[in-house]
Design an enzyme around this catalytic site. Sequence first.
Site, PDB file in Angstrom:
ATOM      1  N   ALA A 233       0.752  -1.171   0.324  1.00 25.94           N
ATOM      2  CA  ALA A 233       0.375   0.418   0.119  1.00 25.94           C
ATOM      3  C   ALA A 233       0.988   1.269   0.196  1.00 25.94           C
ATOM      4  O   ALA A 233       1.525   0.811   0.468  1.00 25.94           O
ATOM      5  CB  ALA A 233      -1.104  -0.194   1.387  1.00 25.94           C
ATOM      6  N   ASP A 294       9.767  -3.590  -0.333  1.00 29.12           N
ATOM      7  CA  ASP A 294       9.490  -1.743  -0.217  1.00 29.12           C
ATOM      8  C   ASP A 294       9.034  -1.963   1.088  1.00 29.12           C
ATOM      9  O   ASP A 294       8.162  -1.740   1.657  1.00 29.12           O
ATOM     10  CB  ASP A 294       8.514  -1.201  -1.530  1.00 29.12           C
ATOM     11  CG  ASP A 294       8.361   0.405  -1.162  1.00 29.12           C
ATOM     12  OD1 ASP A 294       9.370   0.717  -0.721  1.00 29.12           O
ATOM     13  OD2 ASP A 294       7.311   0.391  -1.850  1.00 29.12           O
ATOM     14  N   CYS A 347      12.680   4.101   0.786  1.00 28.29           N
ATOM     15  CA  CYS A 347      12.439   5.189   0.072  1.00 28.29           C
ATOM     16  C   CYS A 347      13.342   5.938   1.137  1.00 28.29           C
ATOM     17  O   CYS A 347      12.632   7.262   2.123  1.00 28.29           O
ATOM     18  CB  CYS A 347      11.107   5.766   0.015  1.00 28.29           C
ATOM     19  SG  CYS A 347      10.016   5.611   1.204  1.00 28.29           S
TER      20      CYS A 347
HETATM   21  C1  LIG Z   1       6.885   1.960   1.626  1.00 32.36           C
HETATM   22  S1  LIG Z   1       5.276   1.342   2.318  1.00 32.36           S
HETATM   23  C2  LIG Z   1       5.331   0.840   0.634  1.00 32.36           C
HETATM   24  C3  LIG Z   1       4.845   1.546  -0.222  1.00 32.36           C
HETATM   25  C4  LIG Z   1       4.144   0.525  -1.969  1.00 32.36           C
HETATM   26  N1  LIG Z   1       5.420  -0.305  -2.533  1.00 32.36           N
HETATM   27  C5  LIG Z   1       3.944   1.683  -2.660  1.00 32.36           C
HETATM   28  O1  LIG Z   1       5.030   1.575  -3.795  1.00 32.36           O
HETATM   29  O2  LIG Z   1       2.597   2.421  -2.955  1.00 32.36           O
HETATM   30  C6  LIG Z   1       5.791   0.111   3.180  1.00 32.36           C
HETATM   31  C7  LIG Z   1       4.479  -0.536   3.917  1.00 32.36           C
HETATM   32  O3  LIG Z   1       4.226  -1.507   4.821  1.00 32.36           O
HETATM   33  C8  LIG Z   1       3.661  -1.870   5.396  1.00 32.36           C
HETATM   34  N2  LIG Z   1       4.283  -2.805   6.132  1.00 32.36           N
HETATM   35  C9  LIG Z   1       3.979  -2.656   8.375  1.00 32.36           C
HETATM   36  N3  LIG Z   1       4.488  -3.716   8.294  1.00 32.36           N
HETATM   37  C10 LIG Z   1       4.540  -4.808   7.578  1.00 32.36           C
HETATM   38  C11 LIG Z   1       4.290  -5.747   7.997  1.00 32.36           C
HETATM   39  N4  LIG Z   1       4.663  -6.420   9.181  1.00 32.36           N
HETATM   40  N5  LIG Z   1       3.748  -6.062   7.335  1.00 32.36           N
HETATM   41  C12 LIG Z   1       3.173  -6.394   5.952  1.00 32.36           C
HETATM   42  N6  LIG Z   1       2.869  -4.949   5.502  1.00 32.36           N
HETATM   43  C13 LIG Z   1       3.648  -4.017   6.462  1.00 32.36           C
HETATM   44  C14 LIG Z   1       2.612   0.193   5.770  1.00 32.36           C
HETATM   45  O4  LIG Z   1       1.378  -1.023   5.980  1.00 32.36           O
HETATM   46  C15 LIG Z   1       3.326   0.344   3.880  1.00 32.36           C
HETATM   47  O5  LIG Z   1       2.130   0.167   3.637  1.00 32.36           O
END
Ligand SMILES: C[S@@+](CC[C@H](N)C(=O)[O-])C[C@H]1O[C@@H](n2cnc3c(N)ncnc32)[C@H](O)[C@@H]1O
Length: 419
Positions: A233, A294, A347
């Site tokens: 997300a 990511d 990022c």
């Molecule tokens: C950098 S953002 C991702 C951006 C996305 N890939 C994009 O291009 O739009 C990191 C995401 O990792 C999710 N996240 C954090 N901890 C997590 C976990 N333990 N398992 C799965 N997702 C996780 C967060 O909710 C966040 O949406």
Amino acid sequence: MLSGVLARGRTLADQTADPGGPLARLAPPERARAQGLATGTLRHLGRIDALLAGFFRRLPPAPVRDQLRVMVADLMLAGTPPHAAVDSAVRLVRALPRGRQFAGLANAVGRRVAEGGTALWEATPEGDPPGWLAEALAAEYGEAAGAAILRAHRAEPPLDLTLKPGEAPGPWAAALGAEILPTGSLRLARPGQVSRLAGYDTGAWWVQDAAAALPVRLLGELAGRAALDLCAAPGGKTLQLAAAGARVTALDLSAFRMARVAENLARCGLAAETVVADARDWHPGRRFEAVLVDAPCSATGTIRRHPDLPFLRKRRDLGPLLALQAALLARAWDWLAPGGRLVFCTCSLLPAEGEAQLAAFRAAHPEAEPVPPAPGSPGIAPEWIDAKGGLRLRPDFWPERGGMDGFYAACLRKPAIAA
Ligand SMILES: C[S@@+](CC[C@H](N)C(=O)[O-])C[C@H]1O[C@@H](n2cnc3c(N)ncnc32)[C@H](O)[C@@H]1O
């Protein structure tokens, strides 16, 4: 919003999305103006404070000071006529609890700042953001590059779009008044409201910084492949994977944020399986030919879009993020099919969240083979590729074009017969 960041530790994004928040009752143009003033004030807070310091022997209370800070941004950055900027600041100061006694001061300071005009603004030095970030950047990249990154953070960023494959860049660039970047993204200097742009409704493109569009490209050919997007997300990279023809499983911890992925997929006429789960407890029961991690990070690469971050993130926040990144990378590797590729990216401008994570992983997994960007990959400058084959992107790159977000991305291949 400014006091929300500085006094209450809330992000601008959180305050913007809050149905009971400071923007809730504003019409779209007023929201945009308020957001512009809040981000502009934070981008130039060092300079604004240095300028205001010349007018006080003793600083007024924080809420009054925040109002005066916004007034300076309104005068110097938004170009609001002086009488309008000063009058509204005086009214807003008067409306603060115990604000009446400061209304005269706001008026006097406002008039003198307005008289000083651009000359006063230009004579006032830009200060550094709060402590640790400037130090960390100088330590990692050297004084000159650290200063160039901080300069890039102060510039208002353009809006970048990724075109859906098959959409012709030339006609879209002409229709949107955009520049075609060397990496293929479209760049708009003054976009206005995104949902009103041509091609939004038909899903011909999605918003994605040019740097953020590069990690997925390291995965190579994706058509027909099973791909896992582990931290998906709000979905910029999920869209890229799906548009490249991969059979995508997109996972994220946040149901709220995952709803955005589903919306974006629907708007662009693309499909992916979506899973809301903590990646550390999830069991896919199968392997994927391509995996993207990511990972959540300090987001220091996106400060030009989120100038509140330096005021909210502390150095001590980094430890848990580093542990989470390492855990996600290790799990993701297990789910990668032999012969498959994994891209790890963040990022972040901090090598601890990029280069060092990758080095630690490779020390534990000597079988993982680095796959540098293919020679001649469109628009990827050779100097962005480090000695280990990783891609290090910085906000001070492409200065003449308006920069890019900071990112680190590296691709690893699993041997065809698992070692
Ligand atoms: C950098 S953002 C991702 C951006 C996305 N890939 C994009 O291009 O739009 C990191 C995401 O990792 C999710 N996240 C954090 N901890 C997590 C976990 N333990 N398992 C799965 N997702 C996780 C967060 O909710 C966040 O949406």
